[in-house]
Design an enzyme around this catalytic site. Structure first.
Site: not given
Length: 655
Positions: A253, A287
């Site tokens: 993330d 990401e």
């Protein structure tokens, strides 16, 4: 006997050559055991929100605070859990997906924030060594991974992991962080600006300042200081905890918001740890919101460097954005636009077939919403007008997008509910239609009759067996504004894909390398008749055709894609691994012209080169300084590696 390890250049997994002093001091090299190699290019990933997928155990719905649960409020926990996912594994197997990416299951904050939001999504972590009480317990998690790894399923589990931040610094639990229930610190207590557990630089105020993006708080989330040895060890140990519980890959993330040297060191240490327990080929993808082959400058221009050298592949947001614009029909975006992007990503990403391609995700409105709505704001960075199409038309366009996503170079990720054409037209507090939390709705159902379901299953099965789809070349055969026909090829495995977003049309396509014959499409009811490398193809509006040939009589290509791998390429600061050989494409034995390759999974380095057919090649691996070709030179010992380009698609050397 060890299985030969191989990642092609098309892999976007790289490791640092110039680690900083702290990270160098921490590196350890694990002994190499007998292991089974994992190549994620064979996988079809299914991304789901644990809380939104299936409620298998209502007893854990309230967690430790009943105010956090409301099945009708998408800002709160709605009941999904590990038991529900276990119960639905047969459904996912029938869908044909092979890897399941779940939102972070770690323990999140126990209260709602001032706006009534909870940590149902998993990105507000407080304890990286415990499972959130809403999802079950560690035994449930291990049962899930054990079942997934069993012969009945043969699936992989992708863990969503957030090493950038913990939870909000200014409310709720104020960045409180625990290790298996033992309090470590929180944001107000840990006030050393850049030496403690957290950065204390305030929030990001200038999104064009890469230092701020990496070292300030992402909104109000407490920004972890990964250069602190205690923080690094916490994050590393947390990763190992989940790997020991059965995790096969990690989605990172907010990779955009962390220093590359941390990503390089962390991915390298995790890869070594995974190898040490007999599981080689651990996969990372990150990401980076805004990552695109089209963006080469500014903060987001750094995404390409991360994809090529950080140790992690990336989610290809540029592909998603391009595909949505083409499917919605936004001005100036045609099939030519999509084809151009697919070609460009091969030139800027060293490893474009390892980047993760997707059509829907959890940070902006679903493609079904964008196709059907006439709104102009669908999520962060997505402020373009919707398509105002009917539901039936939108579903056909989604089918077209799924075929593209499943057949281009890259590893496909399918967002839960896309197989049921999920869409939502509610505006959130920012005025974004169908965006967070309305793109995170409860799973709409588990029927298996939709065309989208069939496409995912059919093309997922194709990916399992087809080297052409896994890592083959991409060649455009025919393109105009509405139609794109392309070839994927690896040796005699050839897949031809045709996509038509426009009105019904008949086209003549040449240079089709498959033998003469009639080829039924793997999807739909069309077929393709090939004679003398040509076909006349009639395509209806929003129709896709996919054919495959594995004949030894296939037309020989004029070029061959050859994957080079150099093993055991341990390097020092400023040194990289190159390939060099007897042909001009490999520098003609000139060190200054040697071809630099990528550390696909350090200390393994790879590259993919297109070479003329029937070419006799001799080559070696060599280490040298990146800026001074004659410094720090170390050659692969022994005889030259040799092959003919018609006889192999892979070739290996080792130091």
């Amino acid at each position: 006997m060890k299985r030969n390890r191989f990642f092609n250049t098309s892999a976007a997994i790289a490791i640092s050559i110039a680690l900083n002093t702290f990270f160098c001091s921490m590196q350890t090299i694990a002994a190499e055991p007998e292991e089974t190699y994992l190549d994620f290019r064979k996988e079809t990933i299914y991304f789901l929100f644990l809380d939104r997928f299936s409620d298998g155990d209502p007893s854990n719905n309230a967690g430790f605070n009943s105010a956090t649960y409301d099945p009708n409020n998408l800002k709160k926990y709605t009941g999904g859990d590990l038991r529900g996912l276990i119960n639905k594994l047969p459904y996912l197997k029938s869908l044909g997906v092979t890897s399941i990416w779940i939102t972070p299951p770690i323990d999140n904050v126990n209260n709602t924030d001032a706006a009534g939001n909870t940590g149902y999504h998993g990105y507000w972590g407080r304890d990286y060594f415990r499972i959130d009480e809403h999802f079950g317990n560690l035994d449930d998690f291990k049962e899930l991974t054990s079942l997934m790894h069993s012969p009945d399923y043969n699936m992989k589990l992708v863990l969503d992991y957030a090493p950038n931040h913990s939870n909000a610094n200014d409310e709720n639990e104020f960045g409180a962080l625990y290790r298996d229930g033992v309090f470590i610190t929180d944001y107000p207590t840990n006030v050393a600006a850049n030496t403690g557990w957290y950065h204390h630089n305030g929030g990001v105020t200038n999104w064009n300042d890469f230092f701020q993006v990496k070292n300030h708080n992402l909104f109000n989330l407490s920004d972890l200081n990964q250069s602190n040895t205690d923080v690094y060890q916490y994050l590393l140990d947390g990763s190992k905890f989940w790997i020991d519980a059965g995790v096969d890959a990690i989605r990172i993330d907010a990779i955009k918001h962390m220093d590359k040297s941390f990503i390089q060191k962390w991915t390298s240490d995790i890869y070594d740890y995974s190898k040490s327990i007999g599981r080689e080929g651990f996969f990372f993808f990150g990401e980076w919101f805004g990552a695109s082959a089209n963006t080469t400058t500014g903060v987001d221009g750094n995404a390409i460097d991360y994809a090529n050298t950080s140790g992690s592949a990336l989610l290809d947001f540029g592909f998603r954005d391009t595909l949505e614009r083409v499917l919605v029909g936004r001005s100036g975006n045609t099939m030519k636009t999509l084809n151009s992007y697919l070609i460009k990503r091969q030139t800027v990403f060293t490893s474009d077939d390892w980047q993760v391609v997707f059509m829907d995700n959890h940070d902006m409105a679903r493609i079904g919403t964008a196709l059907r709505s006439n709104a102009t704001t669908f999520g962060p960075g997505n402020n373009e007008t919707g398509g105002s199409q009917s539901e039936a038309f939108a579903q056909k366009r989604i089918d077209l997008g799924l075929v593209a996503t499943m057949t281009v170079r890259g590893i496909p990720a399918i967002y839960y509910g896309t197989e049921h054409y999920a869409a939502n037209f509610t505006s959130n507090s920012f005025g974004q239609v169908g965006s967070d939390p309305y793109n995170r709705e409860k799973m709409p159902g588990f029927d298996t009759e939709s065309e989208a379901f069939s496409i995912i299953k059919t093309l997922g099965d194709l990916r399992k067996s087809s080297p052409a789809i896994q890592n083959g070349t991409y060649t455009e055969l025919w393109v105009n504004d509405d139609i794109l026909v392309f070839e994927r090829r690896s040796g005699n495995d050839i897949v031809i894909v045709a996509l038509n977003r426009g009105e019904a049309n008949t086209i003549n396509v040449k240079n089709i390398a498959v033998p003469n014959g009639v080829y039924p499409s793997l999807i739909g009811n069309n077929s393709v008749s090939v004679a003398n490398k040509r076909t006349t193809l009639t395509l209806m509006q929003n129709e896709a055709v996919v054919i495959r040939s594995q004949s030894d009589d296939a037309e020989n290509p004029t070029v061959q894609s050859i994957n080079f791998t150099c093993n055991n390429g341990y390097t020092i600061s400023g040194q990289s691994v190159y390939i060099i050989g007897n042909i001009p494409q490999l520098g003609g034995w000139d060190l200054t012209k040697a071809v630099k390759i990528s550390p696909t999974q350090y200390p393994q380095w790879s590259a993919s080169l297109e070479l003329p057919s029937d070419l006799n090649v001799e080559w070696k691996c060599v280490k040298r300084n990146e800026t001074n070709p004659t410094a720090n030179v170390e050659w692969q010992s022994g005889a030259n590696n040799q092959f003919n380009s018609n006889d192999t698609q892979t070739t290996n050397g080792s130091f």
